[in-house]
Each structure stands twice: as C-alpha cells, then as structure tokens.
Write a protein that holds these residues in place. Structure first.
Motif, PDB file in Angstrom:
ATOM      1  N   LEU A 188       0.814  -1.213   0.000  1.00  0.00           N
ATOM      2  CA  LEU A 188       0.000   0.000   0.000  1.00  0.00           C
ATOM      3  C   LEU A 188       0.847   1.263   0.000  1.00  0.00           C
ATOM      4  CD1 LEU A 188      -2.696  -1.089   2.618  1.00  0.00           C
ATOM      5  CD2 LEU A 188      -2.802  -1.262   0.131  1.00  0.00           C
ATOM      6  N   PHE A 189       2.164   1.089   0.091  1.00  0.00           N
ATOM      7  CA  PHE A 189       3.073   2.233   0.043  1.00  0.00           C
ATOM      8  C   PHE A 189       3.792   2.247  -1.293  1.00  0.00           C
ATOM      9  CE2 PHE A 189       7.140   4.363   0.813  1.00  0.00           C
ATOM     10  CZ  PHE A 189       6.703   5.541   1.390  1.00  0.00           C
ATOM     11  N   ASP A 190       3.666   3.343  -2.007  1.00  0.00           N
ATOM     12  CA  ASP A 190       4.284   3.482  -3.326  1.00  0.00           C
ATOM     13  C   ASP A 190       5.726   3.943  -3.154  1.00  0.00           C
ATOM     14  OD1 ASP A 190       5.084   4.113  -5.895  1.00  0.00           O
ATOM     15  OD2 ASP A 190       3.097   4.821  -6.494  1.00  0.00           O
ATOM     16  N   GLU A 191       6.662   3.054  -3.474  1.00  0.00           N
ATOM     17  CA  GLU A 191       8.078   3.375  -3.281  1.00  0.00           C
ATOM     18  C   GLU A 191       8.536   4.507  -4.196  1.00  0.00           C
ATOM     19  OE1 GLU A 191      10.251   2.434  -1.196  1.00  0.00           O
ATOM     20  OE2 GLU A 191       9.298   0.760  -0.180  1.00  0.00           O
ATOM     21  N   GLU A 192       8.002   4.553  -5.422  1.00  0.00           N
ATOM     22  CA  GLU A 192       8.471   5.556  -6.378  1.00  0.00           C
ATOM     23  C   GLU A 192       8.049   6.965  -5.961  1.00  0.00           C
ATOM     24  OE1 GLU A 192       7.278   4.552 -10.285  1.00  0.00           O
ATOM     25  OE2 GLU A 192       8.411   2.658 -10.344  1.00  0.00           O
ATOM     26  N   SER A 193       6.775   7.118  -5.648  1.00  0.00           N
ATOM     27  CA  SER A 193       6.279   8.449  -5.288  1.00  0.00           C
ATOM     28  C   SER A 193       6.347   8.727  -3.795  1.00  0.00           C
ATOM     29  CB  SER A 193       4.826   8.603  -5.761  1.00  0.00           C
ATOM     30  OG  SER A 193       4.001   7.628  -5.141  1.00  0.00           O
ATOM     31  N   LYS A 194       6.721   7.699  -2.991  1.00  0.00           N
ATOM     32  CA  LYS A 194       6.805   7.830  -1.532  1.00  0.00           C
ATOM     33  C   LYS A 194       5.471   8.285  -0.939  1.00  0.00           C
ATOM     34  CE  LYS A 194      11.196   6.813  -1.614  1.00  0.00           C
ATOM     35  NZ  LYS A 194      11.679   5.512  -1.108  1.00  0.00           N
TER      36      LYS A 194
END
Length: 277
Positions: free
Chosen positions: A175-181
């Motif tokens: 649920l956490f987007d690594e690219e957009s943080k």
C-alpha cells in the motif's frame, strides 16, 4: 553460559548484554494470534483473529474499548492486556474529569508505554507479555500506535503483530508506493480500510486464507473489527455485521471465508496456553 542462569530477574543482564525476560515477553506477543491495524487521514481500523481453547469454548476477546475515541487490539497474554486496558480507561477518565476534554491518543500511548517500561527496571516484577495496537481519533486526526513489552512504542500507517504477522506486513507494504513515496490509503474510505485490513489478516492464515480446514478460514465467529474516525465513536464489529465484508473478500479471492462456526482460529489449542492469544 546458559540463558537460564540470567533469566531469573528482569534486572539481570547476560554477558551478551541481553535481558532474557524481555525477550520472553516479546516472544509471547509473537505467539499470540494475529492483529492488523491500518489508518487513513480520517479513520483507523483494527482487525483481529480470535482463538478458542477448544470447540466447546467461546472465542477469546481480542478488542477492548478504552474510551469513545480510543480502542485497542491485543496479542499475547490476556490477563496482562486486561490490566493495561483498565489502566488506560482510568487515565482517560482522569483526563476527562480534570480537563473536560477527551485525552489525546499520543499522550495515552506514552503513559501506557511508560507503564510497560517500569516493569523492565524494577526488581521483583516481570514485563507485560502483551503487545497492543492502539487506534484513536482526536483533533489531530486518526492515529495508529503499537506498544511493546520493552516500553517502546511506534506510530504507524499500517502494521500487524502476532503469529505469522510478517505475511500481513508484506501485504500492507504494497500500500506504500516506493516511487512516489506516498501512502495509497491516505484518503481511503472506512469500507476500503476494513477490506484491506481483512485481506491482510487472511494472509496470516496461510494460502491467503484458503485452507481446507475451519482453522484456516476467516469467519464471522473468529474475526472481529474495531473502527473509529471522524464522526464515528469507537465501535466493535462482530458476528453478522461482518458478513458483508467477508462476502466481498471472498468475491475478490481473499480466501474461502464462511459464516459458520469454526474450531480453533489461528492454530490448535496444543500450540500454547489458552491465556496466550
């Protein structure tokens, strides 16, 4: 040196600099049945898997109401959890009496974490063998905290504790987007949070909750959900009120959830003492 030479008291350090009694208490949390917590900007949800010592016994309670705006889920020893829940209720009542306002969630968690920590430094005491997931809503928004027997506490967006909790954490990390943080559930609705919470909880059962036995399925008997948020006081959902969410989870492929009664949830009764949930 043998570990049991240094685990008689919580104030006794081993030559390696370890406090074995604290490690034992942390292990009790890991052996408790799974609890999942998740929050958005306006709501917080806890989902728990309940256990029963036998098919003839009722399921043990996993969620406790502390105040109108705060509730907890527990993993570990039930008696210790009851002591801490009573303490938290008393602190909320005292704060309400003195200041005529609900107690800030972060301040309450700090107090209960201090109570955890005091038992790690006093001779003749033992650490509380329970971990808490605390959800609350106040003027600063929704909150989700974890407390540990060591006295540490953490603020989370989503977390899981208890047996097989790593599988649930793996799901929640998606649920956490690594690219957009960015956190994908920051603006999620209450129903979406419950869905994600139950989906993560089903991951702790093995094969995404699609086992062939009753112990490996989420049912309205062995599952409970606590919710709190903007305009909603803390509420516990159990029994028939969970049917719609479990049906939706089954349609999405989250496992073979059923509405019937089941046996031991999250493991057989031979896996540990009935007090260890």
């Amino acid at each position: 040196m043998l570990a049991n030479q240094y685990d008689g008291e919580v104030t006794t350090w081993s030559p390696q600099g370890r406090l074995h009694q604290i490690e034992y208490a942390m292990e009790a949390v890991k052996q408790g049945s799974a609890c999942v917590g998740i929050k958005s900007g306006k709501f917080a949800v806890i989902c728990t898997l309940k256990r029963t010592p036998s098919k003839l016994a009722s399921y043990q309670k996993k969620i406790f109401k502390v105040d109108e705006h705060v509730g907890i889920a527990i993993a570990g020893l039930t008696p210790d959890a009851r002591v801490l829940s009573r303490y938290m209720r008393q602190e909320c009542l005292n704060h309400k009496y003195v200041y005529d306002t609900p107690m800030n969630t972060g301040r309450l968690v700090l107090k209960v974490a201090d109570k955890h920590q005091k038992n790690t430094q006093r001779y003749g005491r033992r650490p509380y063998g329970v971990g808490l997931l605390v959800i609350g809503y106040d003027q600063t928004g929704a909150h989700l905290y974890e407390t540990c027997p060591s006295g540490n506490y953490y603020d989370y967006k989503a977390i899981a504790i208890g047996a097989r909790s790593q599988s649930a954490k793996t799901y929640l990390e998606r649920l956490f987007d690594e690219e957009s943080k960015t956190y994908k559930c920051q603006n999620a609705s209450l129903d979406e949070l419950i869905r994600h919470g139950l989906m993560a909880l089903s991951e702790t059962l093995g094969s995404a909750g699609g086992g062939s036995t009753a112990e490996e399925k989420l049912t309205n008997q062995n599952t409970s959900v606590g919710i709190v948020g903007d305009g909603r006081a803390f509420e516990i959902l159990e029994g028939a009120s969970l049917n719609s969410y479990l049906d939706a989870l089954e349609r999405e492929g989250g496992g073979n959830q059923t509405h019937g009664e089941s046996g031991n949830a999250g493991g057989s009764s031979s896996g540990g003492d009935s007090m260890d949930i």
